[in-house]
Write a protein that holds these residues in place. Sequence first.
Motif, PDB file in Angstrom:
ATOM      1  N   LEU A  82       0.811  -1.214   0.000  1.00 42.22           N
ATOM      2  CA  LEU A  82       0.000   0.000   0.000  1.00 42.22           C
ATOM      3  C   LEU A  82       0.842   1.261   0.000  1.00 42.22           C
ATOM      4  CD1 LEU A  82      -2.795  -1.003   2.548  1.00 42.22           C
ATOM      5  CD2 LEU A  82      -2.956  -0.921   0.049  1.00 42.22           C
ATOM      6  N   ILE A  83       1.941   1.287   0.737  1.00 38.95           N
ATOM      7  CA  ILE A  83       2.701   2.534   0.894  1.00 38.95           C
ATOM      8  C   ILE A  83       4.144   2.396   0.437  1.00 38.95           C
ATOM      9  CG2 ILE A  83       1.263   3.408   2.765  1.00 38.95           C
ATOM     10  CD1 ILE A  83       3.268   2.362   4.747  1.00 38.95           C
ATOM     11  N   THR A  84       4.518   1.276  -0.164  1.00 40.69           N
ATOM     12  CA  THR A  84       5.863   1.111  -0.685  1.00 40.69           C
ATOM     13  C   THR A  84       5.782   0.623  -2.125  1.00 40.69           C
ATOM     14  OG1 THR A  84       6.002  -1.166   0.158  1.00 40.69           O
ATOM     15  CG2 THR A  84       6.829   0.591   1.592  1.00 40.69           C
ATOM     16  N   ASN A  85       6.953   0.541  -2.762  1.00 40.07           N
ATOM     17  CA  ASN A  85       7.028   0.059  -4.139  1.00 40.07           C
ATOM     18  C   ASN A  85       8.216  -0.891  -4.230  1.00 40.07           C
ATOM     19  OD1 ASN A  85       7.567  -0.165  -7.024  1.00 40.07           O
ATOM     20  ND2 ASN A  85       6.189   1.565  -7.271  1.00 40.07           N
ATOM     21  N   PRO A  86       8.000  -2.129  -4.678  1.00 41.87           N
ATOM     22  CA  PRO A  86       9.099  -3.097  -4.714  1.00 41.87           C
ATOM     23  C   PRO A  86      10.225  -2.716  -5.664  1.00 41.87           C
ATOM     24  CG  PRO A  86       7.152  -3.962  -5.815  1.00 41.87           C
ATOM     25  CD  PRO A  86       6.728  -2.707  -5.112  1.00 41.87           C
ATOM     26  N   ARG A  87       9.972  -1.771  -6.565  1.00 45.39           N
ATOM     27  CA  ARG A  87      11.026  -1.339  -7.478  1.00 45.39           C
ATOM     28  C   ARG A  87      11.957  -0.306  -6.859  1.00 45.39           C
ATOM     29  NH1 ARG A  87       8.031  -0.778 -13.418  1.00 45.39           N
ATOM     30  NH2 ARG A  87       7.387  -2.960 -13.582  1.00 45.39           N
ATOM     31  N   LEU A  88      11.572   0.238  -5.716  1.00 47.86           N
ATOM     32  CA  LEU A  88      12.399   1.224  -5.041  1.00 47.86           C
ATOM     33  C   LEU A  88      13.361   0.560  -4.074  1.00 47.86           C
ATOM     34  CD1 LEU A  88       9.732   3.976  -4.230  1.00 47.86           C
ATOM     35  CD2 LEU A  88      11.470   4.041  -6.020  1.00 47.86           C
ATOM     36  N   SER A  89      14.435   1.259  -3.761  1.00 48.70           N
ATOM     37  CA  SER A  89      15.406   0.762  -2.796  1.00 48.70           C
ATOM     38  C   SER A  89      14.832   0.843  -1.383  1.00 48.70           C
ATOM     39  CB  SER A  89      16.692   1.583  -2.886  1.00 48.70           C
ATOM     40  OG  SER A  89      16.428   2.929  -2.551  1.00 48.70           O
ATOM     41  N   PRO A  90      15.430   0.154  -0.413  1.00 47.96           N
ATOM     42  CA  PRO A  90      14.899   0.190   0.961  1.00 47.96           C
ATOM     43  C   PRO A  90      14.796   1.599   1.542  1.00 47.96           C
ATOM     44  CG  PRO A  90      16.434  -1.641   0.718  1.00 47.96           C
ATOM     45  CD  PRO A  90      16.507  -0.853  -0.557  1.00 47.96           C
ATOM     46  N   MET A  91      15.818   2.442   1.332  1.00 50.16           N
ATOM     47  CA  MET A  91      15.764   3.799   1.876  1.00 50.16           C
ATOM     48  C   MET A  91      14.640   4.593   1.247  1.00 50.16           C
ATOM     49  SD  MET A  91      16.886   5.901   4.015  1.00 50.16           S
ATOM     50  CE  MET A  91      16.789   7.654   4.366  1.00 50.16           C
ATOM     51  N   ALA A  92      14.439   4.456  -0.063  1.00 46.97           N
ATOM     52  CA  ALA A  92      13.336   5.157  -0.727  1.00 46.97           C
ATOM     53  C   ALA A  92      11.992   4.692  -0.177  1.00 46.97           C
ATOM     54  CB  ALA A  92      13.410   4.942  -2.231  1.00 46.97           C
ATOM     55  N   ASN A  93      11.861   3.417   0.115  1.00 50.13           N
ATOM     56  CA  ASN A  93      10.613   2.913   0.692  1.00 50.13           C
ATOM     57  C   ASN A  93      10.413   3.436   2.111  1.00 50.13           C
ATOM     58  OD1 ASN A  93       9.297   1.364  -1.323  1.00 50.13           O
ATOM     59  ND2 ASN A  93      10.789  -0.269  -1.070  1.00 50.13           N
ATOM     60  N   TRP A  94      11.490   3.578   2.879  1.00 55.30           N
ATOM     61  CA  TRP A  94      11.360   4.168   4.214  1.00 55.30           C
ATOM     62  C   TRP A  94      10.899   5.614   4.121  1.00 55.30           C
ATOM     63  CZ3 TRP A  94      10.552   1.999   8.555  1.00 55.30           C
ATOM     64  CH2 TRP A  94      11.100   0.738   8.852  1.00 55.30           C
ATOM     65  N   ILE A  95      11.370   6.331   3.110  1.00 58.66           N
ATOM     66  CA  ILE A  95      10.901   7.706   2.902  1.00 58.66           C
ATOM     67  C   ILE A  95       9.423   7.709   2.560  1.00 58.66           C
ATOM     68  CG2 ILE A  95      11.154   9.739   1.433  1.00 58.66           C
ATOM     69  CD1 ILE A  95      14.118   9.085   1.195  1.00 58.66           C
ATOM     70  N   CYS A  96       8.976   6.756   1.737  1.00 57.13           N
ATOM     71  CA  CYS A  96       7.541   6.642   1.431  1.00 57.13           C
ATOM     72  C   CYS A  96       6.737   6.365   2.691  1.00 57.13           C
ATOM     73  CB  CYS A  96       7.321   5.530   0.404  1.00 57.13           C
ATOM     74  SG  CYS A  96       7.897   5.903  -1.269  1.00 57.13           S
ATOM     75  N   ILE A  97       7.225   5.453   3.524  1.00 56.86           N
ATOM     76  CA  ILE A  97       6.519   5.130   4.768  1.00 56.86           C
ATOM     77  C   ILE A  97       6.409   6.364   5.663  1.00 56.86           C
ATOM     78  CG2 ILE A  97       6.654   3.788   6.905  1.00 56.86           C
ATOM     79  CD1 ILE A  97       7.945   1.547   5.252  1.00 56.86           C
ATOM     80  N   TYR A  98       7.497   7.132   5.763  1.00 56.08           N
ATOM     81  CA  TYR A  98       7.475   8.332   6.603  1.00 56.08           C
ATOM     82  C   TYR A  98       6.500   9.368   6.070  1.00 56.08           C
ATOM     83  CZ  TYR A  98       8.811  12.918   8.282  1.00 56.08           C
ATOM     84  OH  TYR A  98       8.773  14.186   8.782  1.00 56.08           O
TER      85      TYR A  98
END
Length: 239
Positions: A82-98
């Motif tokens: 819902l709030i992340t994208n598997p194509r993004l790196s872990p740090m980018a996904n943490w930014i999405c979560i924040y």
Amino acid sequence: MESPQSQWWLAKNGMAEGPLSHQEISNALKSNKISLADYSYSSDEQEWKPLSAWSAFESGAEDGALQPPPAPPVESYSIEPLITNPRLSPMANWICIYTLQISPWLWCLYTISGMISGTTLGENAPLMGVEALGMMFGMLVSLGVTISLFIGGVRLRALSRSGPNIIILSIVVATSVHLLLFLGMMVVVVMTDQNSFASKTVAVDLIDYFVGLVGICESAFLLTAFFWLRRNARFLPLS
């Protein structure tokens, strides 16, 4: 055609499971643990395709470990996050979560704690109105920054190139405004007599300490996200 030494990986909710041999995959198919629609990766052709798209497996596999394949394609996920994208790196996904989940709740926390704590100066202090105006201005700016971060997070998750730019601009605006408000508050404190400060209970002081600690942690993450995006945004799969 696959060589006798080829090995295979299966896509399981975005994770590569393997290496596996032809016999192991065949046994899983027979026991209905997997289906021909599941995605698999070949060590020979080095691409992900459904099992039904591969030619017949050759028997035999190497015992030596091979380099794990890249992440399976998004199409292999049973449920899209819902709030992340598997194509993004872990740090980018943490930014999405924040930006999408944590930042709005933190704004609510800061607003409620500010209403509970009230102003630092007493009601009869000459500069109390200036402090109250500064608090209101900071609250409105924080709301605007929170909305801007949310929009940037949505676009980053959607792999839009405007996402990192919006997040970077929001961090710059938030940092600049809060730094100016902090300096202004220091000037007000210096110009105010000690008897003009409002008295606070122990509970309010504990709330202020907790909120201050949360703010420090958030500021550290925002600075980390700012420098990370400035350095790595061009390497993300954005369009």
